[in-house]
Design an enzyme around this catalytic site. Structure first.
Site, PDB file in Angstrom:
ATOM      1  N   ASP A 220      78.127  51.094  67.371  1.00 57.17           N
ATOM      2  CA  ASP A 220      77.132  50.747  68.388  1.00 57.17           C
ATOM      3  C   ASP A 220      77.701  49.716  69.372  1.00 57.17           C
ATOM      4  O   ASP A 220      78.409  48.782  68.967  1.00 57.17           O
ATOM      5  CB  ASP A 220      75.910  50.140  67.664  1.00 57.17           C
TER       6      ASP A 220
ATOM      7  N   GLU B 137      80.005  54.390  70.832  1.00 55.75           N
ATOM      8  CA  GLU B 137      79.049  54.331  71.938  1.00 55.75           C
ATOM      9  C   GLU B 137      79.767  53.634  73.076  1.00 55.75           C
ATOM     10  O   GLU B 137      79.743  52.416  73.226  1.00 55.75           O
ATOM     11  CB  GLU B 137      77.778  53.547  71.556  1.00 55.75           C
TER      12      GLU B 137
HETATM   13  C1  NOJ Z   1      72.732  50.884  71.577  1.00 57.64           C
HETATM   14  C2  NOJ Z   1      71.722  51.611  70.748  1.00 57.64           C
HETATM   15  O1  NOJ Z   1      71.913  52.980  70.910  1.00 57.64           O
HETATM   16  C3  NOJ Z   1      70.368  51.126  71.199  1.00 57.64           C
HETATM   17  O2  NOJ Z   1      69.331  51.894  70.643  1.00 57.64           O
HETATM   18  C4  NOJ Z   1      70.246  49.676  70.825  1.00 57.64           C
HETATM   19  O3  NOJ Z   1      69.022  49.170  71.324  1.00 57.64           O
HETATM   20  C5  NOJ Z   1      71.397  48.848  71.408  1.00 57.64           C
HETATM   21  N1  NOJ Z   1      72.669  49.486  71.260  1.00 57.64           N
HETATM   22  C6  NOJ Z   1      71.480  47.523  70.734  1.00 57.64           C
HETATM   23  O4  NOJ Z   1      71.996  47.663  69.449  1.00 57.64           O
END
Ligand code: NOJ
Length: 566
Positions: free
Chosen positions: A233, A293
């Site tokens: 993430d 991500e």
């Molecule tokens: C990316 C995640 O996909 C999202 O849902 C989240 O709010 C943020 N990162 C913070 O962790």
């Protein structure tokens, strides 16, 4: 043997000729010479545990619920599930605020439930990918509780603490992506801590080797529990400029009313890559995959995340289709060409838990089912690993809250109505046409949209023309046809504004994919007979799309996927 060589020659000639006569601009991607790693052949499926299946009927999904649906996923053609965070968490950001990385939130079950899920998944050949929140923890994590307790605490330097610039003035101008200053004052020690996301999500200090060791240990701990990899993430925000320079402002305000910044000092810092390499080494010890991500905006950034020596993320994502929000063959061709030119393994994603559902984003409101099939016929037949989002396969629609008081996602509350939050794409999976779509007998944590009556697993399984049946057909072809598994990618008719078409070819096998991205019938001549192909066996078609000799007829938003033969 002789027959095979002749076929191969025909396919090579076809490719050569098609490329020549169509003045191809996008590079073709060659067939894969190296045997694939497991994750290259896998179809990934992201599921949001709160919303997938509720085994104890309390309105919130859980791990036993997921276990009970493994047969469905196997039957659908899923090889790996990415479970959004299921670790203990105060749930401020629905699990993206982790208070213990090595356990399961009681709301979702127990570690024993996880072990059952892992072993049942393994029996079915399904891999488990966990969501590893690397950038920050919850403010309730024991590391942070200790960190904030005093300036000399053991974990003080595990987070980013600074004095204010002046009285009631944060250390710099950085804003949180979820609104307001990215700094929160803590009266216990009279310093500010940094949080790129909510204040309840303090950023870890990755410059501290103790943090790095602890986090690497977390990955090893889960690998021992049978996990096959992680979705990492918020990778882009792992490091910050140590001098905390102000970000330049670019003018204008965002949905939260904050000035828009060019985040050059708190995003995509080069130090991230050393961490990626270390996480990758740990992953390699377990033949695991790392999905990132990573919001890359150009090919160079994408290449960096694969690593100069392919030693960072095997699957950086989100560069592609999520940024093309219209049915544009030209824009898609460009994105495919970019990822192919990067030299890394492509990753294709239509949507996720942060993005309005693809059914609505691409849909025109009238032909949404046909368009959902079109998009499936597209990204599931490309050379690369697709990551599906739960419910996409049944044409689940977005269900944004209508009133502020119904919003659950905090950003939707803060910035209503400009920003409605992400509840709309996180609603319960629609299993059947009964109350609450068969998700739970209790009131679900988010309401299901009215379309569950027509778009649900039970009914669509019975209907050969449903979105679900089409997904199953395409996924079956993808798993059984060598050209779709290992084949090269060659774009065809590159100037066509309406039809996106390409060829996947491997040794003596080839598959033709033609996708009508327009609302009118299209006929395209792909010249197969000149090259010895007299027949094309449909593998998956939508509507009345068909082939006659060299001509492929595609009904509005129609798909033709066919195997070429002589
Ligand atoms: C990316 C995640 O996909 C999202 O849902 C989240 O709010 C943020 N990162 C913070 O962790």
């Amino acid at each position: 043997m002789r027959l095979k060589s002749i076929r191969f020659l025909f396919i090579a000639m076809l490719l050569f000729s098609l490329l020549g006569c169509n003045k191809a601009q996008a590079p073709a991607a060659a067939a894969d010479s190296q045997p694939h790693q497991w994750w290259q052949d896998a179809v990934f499926y992201e599921l949001y545990p709160r919303s997938f299946a509720d085994s104890n009927n309390n309105g919130i999904g859980d791990l036993n619920g997921i276990t009970s649906k493994l047969d469905y996923l196997k039957e659908l053609g899923v090889d790996a599930i990415w479970i959004s965070p299921c670790f203990p968490s105060p749930q401020v950001d629905f699990g993206y605020d982790v208070s213990d990385y090595e356990n399961i939130d009681p709301m979702y079950g127990t570690l024993a439930d996880f072990d059952t899920l892992a072993s049942e998944a393994k029996k079915r050949g399904i891999h488990i990918i966990l969501d590893f929140v690397v950038n920050h923890t919850s403010d309730q994590h024991k590391w942070f509780l200790d960190s904030k307790s005093s300036k000399t605490s053991e974990h003080r330097d595990w987070y980013i603490w600074r004095d204010g610039k002046g009285p009631a003035e944060p250390p710099n101008n950085w804003t949180s992506t979820f609104g307001g200053s990215a700094w929160k004052f803590d009266p216990t020690t009279n310093q500010y801590y940094y949080h790129y996301f909510y204040a309840a999500q303090p950023d870890l200090n990755w410059r501290n080797p103790a943090v790095e060791n602890a986090m690497l240990d977390v990955t090893r701990w889960w690998y021992k529990h049978g996990v096959s990899g992680f979705r990492l993430d918020a990778v882009d925000t792992l490091f910050e400029d140590p001098n905390l320079k102000d970000n330049p402002l670019v003018g204008g305000k965002n949905a939260f009313g904050d000035p828009i910044e060019n985040e050059i000092y708190n995003k995509k810092l080069p130090e991230i890559h050393d961490v990626m390499k270390k996480l990758r080494s740990a992953a390699d010890e377990s033949n695991a995959v790392l999905i990132g991500e990573t919001w890359t905006k150009n090919i160079d950034e994408l290449k960096e995340y694969y690593g100069k020596h392919n030693d960072e993320l095997q699957m950086p994502m989100d560069f592609l289709f999520t940024t093309v929000d219209k049915l544009s063959p030209a824009a898609f061709r460009e994105q495919i060409a970019s990822v192919n030119a990067s030299g890394g393994w492509p990753v294709y994603v239509l949507g996720n838990h942060d993005k309005a559902r693809s059914y609505n984003r691409y849909g025109d409101g009238k032909n949404n089912d046909a368009i959902a099939k079109l998009m499936a016929g597209f990204y599931l037949t490309l050379r690369g690993s697709p990551i599906m989002y739960y419910g996409e396969e049944i044409g689940m629609e977005n269900n944004d809250p209508k009133r502020k008081e119904d919003v659950k996602d905090p950003i939707g509350i803060t910035a209503w109505p400009k920003e409605k939050g992400r509840d709309g794409e996180r609603t319960p999976m629609q299993w059947d046409g009964s109350a609450n779509a068969g998700f739970s007998t209790a009131k679900p944590w988010l309401p299901v949209p009215p379309s569950y009556k027509t778009h649900n697993v039970a009914d669509e399984l019975k209907d050969p023309n449903s979105v679900l049946s089409f997904y199953k057909e395409v996924l079956k072809a993808r798993h059984t046809n060598q050209a779709l598994i290992n084949g090269s990618y060659t774009p065809l008719n590159e100037n066509d504004q309406n039809v996106l078409s390409y060829l996947r070819a491997y040794k003596d096998q080839a598959v033709l994919v033609a996708l009508n991205m327009s609302g009118t019938e299209q006929k395209v001549n792909l010249g197969m007979s000149q090259h010895g192909f007299s027949s094309t066996k449909p593998l998956a078609t939508s509507g009345k799309s068909s082939v006659n000799g060299d001509e492929v007829t595609l009904e509005p938003f129609g798909v033709f996927i066919g195997e070429l033969s002589k």
